[in-house]
Design a protein around this motif. Structure first.
Motif, mmCIF file in Angstrom:
data_model
loop_
_atom_site.group_PDB
_atom_site.id
_atom_site.type_symbol
_atom_site.label_atom_id
_atom_site.label_comp_id
_atom_site.label_asym_id
_atom_site.label_seq_id
_atom_site.Cartn_x
_atom_site.Cartn_y
_atom_site.Cartn_z
ATOM 1 N N LYS A 236 1.088 -1.291 0.009
ATOM 2 C CA LYS A 236 -0.013 -0.081 0.132
ATOM 3 C C LYS A 236 0.915 1.322 0.033
ATOM 4 C CE LYS A 236 -3.522 2.503 2.468
ATOM 5 N NZ LYS A 236 -4.549 2.515 3.691
ATOM 6 N N SER A 237 0.559 2.066 -0.892
ATOM 7 C CA SER A 237 1.605 3.317 -0.947
ATOM 8 C C SER A 237 0.773 4.436 -0.502
ATOM 9 C CB SER A 237 1.745 3.721 -2.476
ATOM 10 O OG SER A 237 2.181 4.764 -2.682
ATOM 11 N N PRO A 238 1.663 5.264 0.015
ATOM 12 C CA PRO A 238 1.164 6.441 0.867
ATOM 13 C C PRO A 238 0.603 7.580 0.010
ATOM 14 C CG PRO A 238 3.468 6.526 0.887
ATOM 15 C CD PRO A 238 3.353 5.171 0.242
ATOM 16 N N LEU A 252 12.050 3.548 2.357
ATOM 17 C CA LEU A 252 13.408 3.660 2.790
ATOM 18 C C LEU A 252 13.424 3.905 4.372
ATOM 19 C CD1 LEU A 252 14.981 5.244 -0.223
ATOM 20 C CD2 LEU A 252 15.317 3.075 0.407
ATOM 21 N N SER A 253 12.486 4.749 4.923
ATOM 22 C CA SER A 253 12.557 4.866 6.115
ATOM 23 C C SER A 253 12.028 4.121 7.325
ATOM 24 C CB SER A 253 12.275 6.242 6.611
ATOM 25 O OG SER A 253 10.561 6.472 6.390
ATOM 26 N N GLY A 254 10.812 3.417 6.625
ATOM 27 C CA GLY A 254 10.087 2.403 7.647
ATOM 28 C C GLY A 254 9.082 3.000 8.310
ATOM 29 N N LEU A 255 8.795 4.429 7.914
ATOM 30 C CA LEU A 255 7.855 5.312 8.479
ATOM 31 C C LEU A 255 6.884 5.685 7.698
ATOM 32 C CD1 LEU A 255 10.073 7.639 10.633
ATOM 33 C CD2 LEU A 255 8.632 5.814 11.744
ATOM 34 N N TRP A 256 5.609 6.057 8.011
ATOM 35 C CA TRP A 256 4.624 6.275 7.171
ATOM 36 C C TRP A 256 4.467 7.614 6.735
ATOM 37 C CZ3 TRP A 256 2.169 3.504 4.001
ATOM 38 C CH2 TRP A 256 0.703 3.737 3.431
ATOM 39 N N VAL A 257 5.125 8.175 5.500
ATOM 40 C CA VAL A 257 5.362 9.422 5.094
ATOM 41 C C VAL A 257 4.404 9.776 3.961
ATOM 42 C CG1 VAL A 257 7.019 10.834 4.197
ATOM 43 C CG2 VAL A 257 7.673 9.256 5.576
ATOM 44 N N ASP A 258 3.063 10.117 4.261
ATOM 45 C CA ASP A 258 1.992 10.423 3.477
ATOM 46 C C ASP A 258 1.701 11.994 3.102
ATOM 47 O OD1 ASP A 258 1.009 11.008 5.933
ATOM 48 O OD2 ASP A 258 -0.883 9.918 5.642
ATOM 49 N N ASP A 259 2.782 12.813 3.591
ATOM 50 C CA ASP A 259 2.493 14.156 3.283
ATOM 51 C C ASP A 259 3.956 15.057 3.179
ATOM 52 O OD1 ASP A 259 2.986 15.393 5.869
ATOM 53 O OD2 ASP A 259 1.165 14.363 6.567
ATOM 54 N N VAL A 481 -2.145 -7.070 1.270
ATOM 55 C CA VAL A 481 -1.588 -5.755 0.790
ATOM 56 C C VAL A 481 -0.939 -5.216 2.007
ATOM 57 C CG1 VAL A 481 -1.997 -3.424 0.062
ATOM 58 C CG2 VAL A 481 -3.528 -5.287 -0.796
ATOM 59 N N LEU A 482 0.636 -5.370 1.980
ATOM 60 C CA LEU A 482 1.321 -4.739 2.991
ATOM 61 C C LEU A 482 1.787 -3.467 3.024
ATOM 62 C CD1 LEU A 482 4.114 -7.732 2.715
ATOM 63 C CD2 LEU A 482 1.866 -7.745 4.118
ATOM 64 N N PRO A 483 1.568 -2.743 4.190
ATOM 65 C CA PRO A 483 1.759 -1.409 4.339
ATOM 66 C C PRO A 483 3.227 -1.192 3.738
ATOM 67 C CG PRO A 483 1.680 -2.116 6.518
ATOM 68 C CD PRO A 483 1.288 -3.281 5.591
ATOM 69 N N MET A 484 3.611 -0.080 2.721
ATOM 70 C CA MET A 484 4.718 0.074 2.280
ATOM 71 C C MET A 484 5.942 0.372 3.493
ATOM 72 S SD MET A 484 5.919 2.482 -0.859
ATOM 73 C CE MET A 484 4.954 1.760 -2.044
ATOM 74 N N ASP A 485 5.568 0.995 4.417
ATOM 75 C CA ASP A 485 6.625 1.263 5.674
ATOM 76 C C ASP A 485 6.987 -0.061 6.240
ATOM 77 O OD1 ASP A 485 3.941 0.944 6.723
ATOM 78 O OD2 ASP A 485 4.500 2.363 8.521
ATOM 79 N N SER A 486 6.240 -1.036 6.062
ATOM 80 C CA SER A 486 6.911 -2.362 6.638
ATOM 81 C C SER A 486 7.971 -3.107 5.716
ATOM 82 C CB SER A 486 5.683 -3.285 6.637
ATOM 83 O OG SER A 486 5.369 -3.950 5.539
ATOM 84 N N MET A 487 8.394 -2.638 4.847
ATOM 85 C CA MET A 487 9.025 -3.386 4.016
ATOM 86 C C MET A 487 10.559 -3.207 4.349
ATOM 87 S SD MET A 487 8.277 -5.496 1.531
ATOM 88 C CE MET A 487 9.663 -5.603 0.523
#
Length: 499
Positions: A236-238, A252-259, A481-487
């Protein structure tokens, strides 16, 4: 068709109040109405691109990026003319509205009485129509204040969200403190590739699957013949429609950066990016960024030993409109400038590559050629001038969609050919950054993007299957659907496992 009940109310206010008070009210009314006009127009634009409301706190920072895209697509002259014209029209309407209000305020008493009677009559008719039938023949837009109030609440929520993000970004990072980082893949190149606008719709939408489904199957067969295994899943993309760097920062950071506010805060943090973790573990890190044409101070955060922006890649061919160079050239330049020198020195490479051939305006569509012929890129000049112009493509929605999916097909074909020919013992992580705009996907499309893991290490690829990935190049519809920040955590964990 409707009767706007707020208009007779405004007329009553301007006619019945004393002139000085009415003049002040007129300016406040005009300012409020034209602020609403701006916000609603901004809502339409942001909704069509990013599937969300306009947020003044976040989106005003992106005006410069919007200008770069507009001017890069249609030219600075035409883009500037459009913006100046819109600004003049907006200001002219504001002035005309103010003058109309002042004429009303300064009207003779007899005329004012007529306006008052007319307004009261319209209100009476409108009140009656409110109770007629299922359709709102008359409606008031007096929800303006709640609308503005909700926008202020949105800004407040964004500020509170930043406080939450501040706590997340400064909390203990267990991944970065892990011992024996990437012990399971020592000495092997790791190549992370973001493919612009490569989303779930490209694979599953009936408009696009007849082209991309067979393409993924062909790439999978080619990889199998070359000794590579592959596993694919959904992330899932932010973001959606654009602002690709939010997806890059999230992954790349493992944090949800959606803005943009979160991204800006991340850039000045001590949070270790995936690139920096590889650097710490002994890999030579590099970035291939063909879309970067200006200063890029954010590169300092990610931790690259080398950054190859557009001017550093040696491309001498013609641009593909906004696109500086085709994906094949970017990959060939990466092989020449990064991998071959690193091999001679015996250093493993961790590279981040952003491929942009599938970025809007999606014309011209590049074609794969013999890798030995790539040279300095002038061989692509004919391709760069042989397709329809953005004006022609963007005049027809079906034409836009056709060009979009053909650029995705080109990127996947090119990547498959590159990996099968030059992959060696490298590990590839290939993913889309976000879905394209609703113009391409339709409204309410999934925010999922495909991710592919490719390696000759069958055991390593099998670990991803254990995490919900599907064998091969096509993710299963039912795959999670895995959250992108989990990668970031997942890659560190699976790459650090020893045999």
């Amino acid at each position: 068709m409707r009767l706007p009940l707020e208009m007779p109310l405004i007329i009553l206010v301007l006619c019945l109040l004393p002139r000085k008070l009415a003049a002040a009210s007129a300016f406040a009314i005009a300012l409020t109405l034209f602020l609403l006009l701006f916000l609603k127009a901004a809502d339409i634009g942001v909704q069509s691109a990013f599937q969300r409301q306009f947020n003044p706190y976040l989106d005003l920072k992106m005006l410069k990026d919007g200008w770069n895209l507009l001017s890069g697509t249609i030219g600075k002259g035409q883009g500037g003319l459009i913006l100046v014209s819109l600004g003049i029209i907006y200001l002219a309407l504001f002035v005309v509205f103010l003058k109309a209000e002042n004429r009303l305020i300064n009207a003779e008493l007899v005329a004012k009485r007529a306006y008052v009677r007319l307004s009261l009559g319209l209100l009476a008719v409108g009140a009656g129509l409110l109770f007629v039938g299922p359709f709102p023949f008359a409606r008031s837009d007096l929800q303006a204040l709640p609308y503005l109030g909700k926008r202020l609440v949105l800004v407040r929520q964004s500020i509170l969200d930043m406080q939450t993000f501040e706590r997340e970004i400064t909390s203990f990072d267990g991944v970065a403190s892990k011992n024996n980082l990437f012990a399971g893949i020592k000495g092997r190149d790791v190549i992370l590739v973001f493919v612009e606008s490569y989303g779930r719709s490209a694979i599953e939408d009936p408009l696009y699957s007849p082209l991309i489904g067979p393409r993924l199957e062909k790439v999978e067969r080619r990889l199998d013949e070359a000794g590579f295994a592959s596993a694919s899943g959904w992330l899932k993309s932010p973001t959606v429609g654009g602002v690709s760097w939010l997806a890059h920062g999230t992954f790349l950071s493992g944090l949800w950066v959606d803005d943009q506010a979160r991204y800006d805060r991340l850039m000045i943090s001590q949070r270790k990016s995936l690139n920096r973790l590889f650097q710490k573990a002994g890999w030579q890190t590099a970035a291939i960024m063909p879309a970067i044409t200006m200063d890029w101070p954010e590169a300092d955060y990610f931790g690259y030993d080398q950054v190859f922006a557009a001017k550093d890649l040696g491309y001498k061919g013609k641009p593909f409109n906004w696109i500086t160079m085709p994906d094949q050239y970017s990959l060939a330049a990466f092989e020449r400038l990064v991998r071959q020198p690193a091999r001679k020195e015996g250093n493993p490479v961790m590279a981040e590559i952003v491929l942009v051939s599938s970025h809007a305006p999606w014309t011209p569509v590049a074609r794969l050629i013999d890798w030995k012929s790539v040279g300095n890129g002038t061989v692509f000049n004919e391709q760069a001038t042989s397709d329809q112009s953005p004006k022609v493509v963007w005049a027809d929605r079906d034409n836009i969609r056709d060009h979009y999916i053909r650029t995705i097909d080109y990127s996947i074909q090119t990547l498959g050919d590159y990996v099968s020919r030059f992959g060696d013992d490298a590990i590839f992580i290939i993913l889309g950054d976000h879905q394209p705009a609703p113009l391409i996907t339709g409204e309410k499309a999934s925010r999922a993007v495909p991710v592919h893991i490719i390696s000759r290490d069958q055991t390593l690829v099998g670990r991803f299957e254990g995490e919900g990935f599907s064998r091969g190049m096509t993710p299963a519809k039912a795959a999670p659907v895995l959250p992108m920040d989990s990668m970031r955590e997942r890659l560190v964990r699976l790459f650090s496992q020893s045999e």
